[in-house]
Write a protein that holds these residues in place. Sequence first.
Motif, PDB file in Angstrom:
ATOM      1  N   THR A 151       0.842  -1.204   0.000  1.00 20.59           N
ATOM      2  CA  THR A 151       0.000   0.000   0.000  1.00 20.59           C
ATOM      3  C   THR A 151       0.873   1.249   0.000  1.00 20.59           C
ATOM      4  O   THR A 151       0.628   2.186  -0.771  1.00 20.59           O
ATOM      5  CB  THR A 151      -0.930   0.014   1.232  1.00 20.59           C
ATOM      6  OG1 THR A 151      -1.705  -1.185   1.229  1.00 20.59           O
ATOM      7  CG2 THR A 151      -1.853   1.217   1.204  1.00 20.59           C
ATOM      8  N   GLN A 152       1.891   1.239   0.852  1.00 20.33           N
ATOM      9  CA  GLN A 152       2.833   2.363   0.882  1.00 20.33           C
ATOM     10  C   GLN A 152       3.558   2.476  -0.455  1.00 20.33           C
ATOM     11  O   GLN A 152       3.761   3.589  -0.957  1.00 20.33           O
ATOM     12  CB  GLN A 152       3.853   2.176   2.010  1.00 20.33           C
ATOM     13  CG  GLN A 152       3.290   2.365   3.398  1.00 20.33           C
ATOM     14  CD  GLN A 152       4.293   1.987   4.465  1.00 20.33           C
ATOM     15  OE1 GLN A 152       4.879   0.907   4.421  1.00 20.33           O
ATOM     16  NE2 GLN A 152       4.509   2.882   5.422  1.00 20.33           N
ATOM     17  N   GLU A 205       2.969   6.888  -6.820  1.00 20.59           N
ATOM     18  CA  GLU A 205       2.175   8.020  -7.284  1.00 20.59           C
ATOM     19  C   GLU A 205       2.862   9.344  -6.954  1.00 20.59           C
ATOM     20  O   GLU A 205       2.906  10.259  -7.783  1.00 20.59           O
ATOM     21  CB  GLU A 205       0.775   7.974  -6.671  1.00 20.59           C
ATOM     22  CG  GLU A 205      -0.064   6.829  -7.174  1.00 20.59           C
ATOM     23  CD  GLU A 205      -1.366   6.646  -6.418  1.00 20.59           C
ATOM     24  OE1 GLU A 205      -1.719   7.517  -5.600  1.00 20.59           O
ATOM     25  OE2 GLU A 205      -2.040   5.622  -6.638  1.00 20.59           O
ATOM     26  N   VAL A 206       3.397   9.446  -5.730  1.00 22.03           N
ATOM     27  CA  VAL A 206       4.084  10.677  -5.316  1.00 22.03           C
ATOM     28  C   VAL A 206       5.330  10.913  -6.173  1.00 22.03           C
ATOM     29  O   VAL A 206       5.558  12.025  -6.664  1.00 22.03           O
ATOM     30  CB  VAL A 206       4.459  10.618  -3.811  1.00 22.03           C
ATOM     31  CG1 VAL A 206       5.403  11.746  -3.428  1.00 22.03           C
ATOM     32  CG2 VAL A 206       3.204  10.662  -2.957  1.00 22.03           C
ATOM     33  N   GLU A 207       6.120   9.863  -6.371  1.00 17.99           N
ATOM     34  CA  GLU A 207       7.355   9.989  -7.165  1.00 17.99           C
ATOM     35  C   GLU A 207       7.038  10.331  -8.619  1.00 17.99           C
ATOM     36  O   GLU A 207       7.705  11.165  -9.230  1.00 17.99           O
ATOM     37  CB  GLU A 207       8.185   8.711  -7.089  1.00 17.99           C
ATOM     38  CG  GLU A 207       8.786   8.428  -5.739  1.00 17.99           C
ATOM     39  CD  GLU A 207       9.906   9.378  -5.353  1.00 17.99           C
ATOM     40  OE1 GLU A 207      10.365  10.191  -6.186  1.00 17.99           O
ATOM     41  OE2 GLU A 207      10.334   9.330  -4.193  1.00 17.99           O
ATOM     42  N   PHE A 208       6.002   9.703  -9.186  1.00 16.34           N
ATOM     43  CA  PHE A 208       5.613   9.984 -10.570  1.00 16.34           C
ATOM     44  C   PHE A 208       5.150  11.426 -10.723  1.00 16.34           C
ATOM     45  O   PHE A 208       5.571  12.135 -11.638  1.00 16.34           O
ATOM     46  CB  PHE A 208       4.516   9.017 -11.016  1.00 16.34           C
ATOM     47  CG  PHE A 208       3.960   9.321 -12.383  1.00 16.34           C
ATOM     48  CD1 PHE A 208       4.760   9.251 -13.509  1.00 16.34           C
ATOM     49  CD2 PHE A 208       2.636   9.691 -12.539  1.00 16.34           C
ATOM     50  CE1 PHE A 208       4.249   9.540 -14.767  1.00 16.34           C
ATOM     51  CE2 PHE A 208       2.115   9.973 -13.779  1.00 16.34           C
ATOM     52  CZ  PHE A 208       2.929   9.898 -14.902  1.00 16.34           C
ATOM     53  N   GLN A 245       6.798  11.788   4.122  1.00 12.39           N
ATOM     54  CA  GLN A 245       6.711  11.690   5.583  1.00 12.39           C
ATOM     55  C   GLN A 245       5.317  11.277   6.042  1.00 12.39           C
ATOM     56  O   GLN A 245       5.170  10.644   7.084  1.00 12.39           O
ATOM     57  CB  GLN A 245       7.134  13.007   6.225  1.00 12.39           C
ATOM     58  CG  GLN A 245       8.622  13.267   6.083  1.00 12.39           C
ATOM     59  CD  GLN A 245       9.042  14.598   6.651  1.00 12.39           C
ATOM     60  OE1 GLN A 245       8.411  15.109   7.567  1.00 12.39           O
ATOM     61  NE2 GLN A 245      10.112  15.171   6.112  1.00 12.39           N
ATOM     62  N   LYS A 246       4.301  11.628   5.261  1.00 15.30           N
ATOM     63  CA  LYS A 246       2.940  11.214   5.600  1.00 15.30           C
ATOM     64  C   LYS A 246       2.739   9.718   5.349  1.00 15.30           C
ATOM     65  O   LYS A 246       1.977   9.066   6.057  1.00 15.30           O
ATOM     66  CB  LYS A 246       1.913  11.991   4.767  1.00 15.30           C
ATOM     67  CG  LYS A 246       1.794  13.450   5.134  1.00 15.30           C
ATOM     68  CD  LYS A 246       0.800  14.135   4.217  1.00 15.30           C
ATOM     69  CE  LYS A 246       0.779  15.635   4.433  1.00 15.30           C
ATOM     70  NZ  LYS A 246      -0.111  16.304   3.459  1.00 15.30           N
ATOM     71  N   TYR A 283      11.244   6.701   6.508  1.00 13.31           N
ATOM     72  CA  TYR A 283      11.550   7.944   5.801  1.00 13.31           C
ATOM     73  C   TYR A 283      13.034   8.284   5.907  1.00 13.31           C
ATOM     74  O   TYR A 283      13.650   8.693   4.926  1.00 13.31           O
ATOM     75  CB  TYR A 283      10.715   9.116   6.327  1.00 13.31           C
ATOM     76  CG  TYR A 283      11.162  10.425   5.718  1.00 13.31           C
ATOM     77  CD1 TYR A 283      10.833  10.742   4.408  1.00 13.31           C
ATOM     78  CD2 TYR A 283      11.968  11.313   6.419  1.00 13.31           C
ATOM     79  CE1 TYR A 283      11.272  11.916   3.819  1.00 13.31           C
ATOM     80  CE2 TYR A 283      12.410  12.484   5.848  1.00 13.31           C
ATOM     81  CZ  TYR A 283      12.066  12.784   4.550  1.00 13.31           C
ATOM     82  OH  TYR A 283      12.517  13.935   3.968  1.00 13.31           O
ATOM     83  N   ILE A 284      13.615   8.122   7.082  1.00  8.46           N
ATOM     84  CA  ILE A 284      15.040   8.427   7.263  1.00  8.46           C
ATOM     85  C   ILE A 284      15.883   7.547   6.349  1.00  8.46           C
ATOM     86  O   ILE A 284      16.809   8.030   5.685  1.00  8.46           O
ATOM     87  CB  ILE A 284      15.439   8.272   8.750  1.00  8.46           C
ATOM     88  CG1 ILE A 284      14.797   9.392   9.571  1.00  8.46           C
ATOM     89  CG2 ILE A 284      16.953   8.279   8.916  1.00  8.46           C
ATOM     90  CD1 ILE A 284      14.897   9.201  11.075  1.00  8.46           C
TER      91      ILE A 284
END
Length: 120
Positions: free
Chosen positions: A50-51, A57-60, A93-94, A101-102
């Motif tokens: 899911t992540q 989607e965010v990277e695209f 981060q969300k 994330y780190i």
Amino acid sequence: MKKLGLLVTAFIAFVTIASAQKTGIITDILKRSAEEKVTEMQKLIGFDDTQAKQLSEVEFKFLIDVQKAENCCLCNTKKRVEKLKQNRDAELQKILTREQYIKYDAVENGRIKRHPGWAE
């Protein structure tokens, strides 16, 4: 005169179609690139599917927006790309836990080497 009008119309149609095909090809390449990056990061960091889908989607979206910023003649590309990076980081981060994330950020920015054993 009719031939010239027909020729100009055909030329405009050709340029429009060629531009649309180029945009489609670039979009496909950027989408594939984002998916490959997230797949590799998923193997390294171990986040769930899911992540991974959300990250793709965010990277695209980030890659598309950067490409648009680089092709903008009137924009301050450097500032716009920096703002896009900040927005992307906020989205990451969300989606990811703090630890994920780190690791994601560290691997992406070359601060640590890639080790597939992390996920274990």
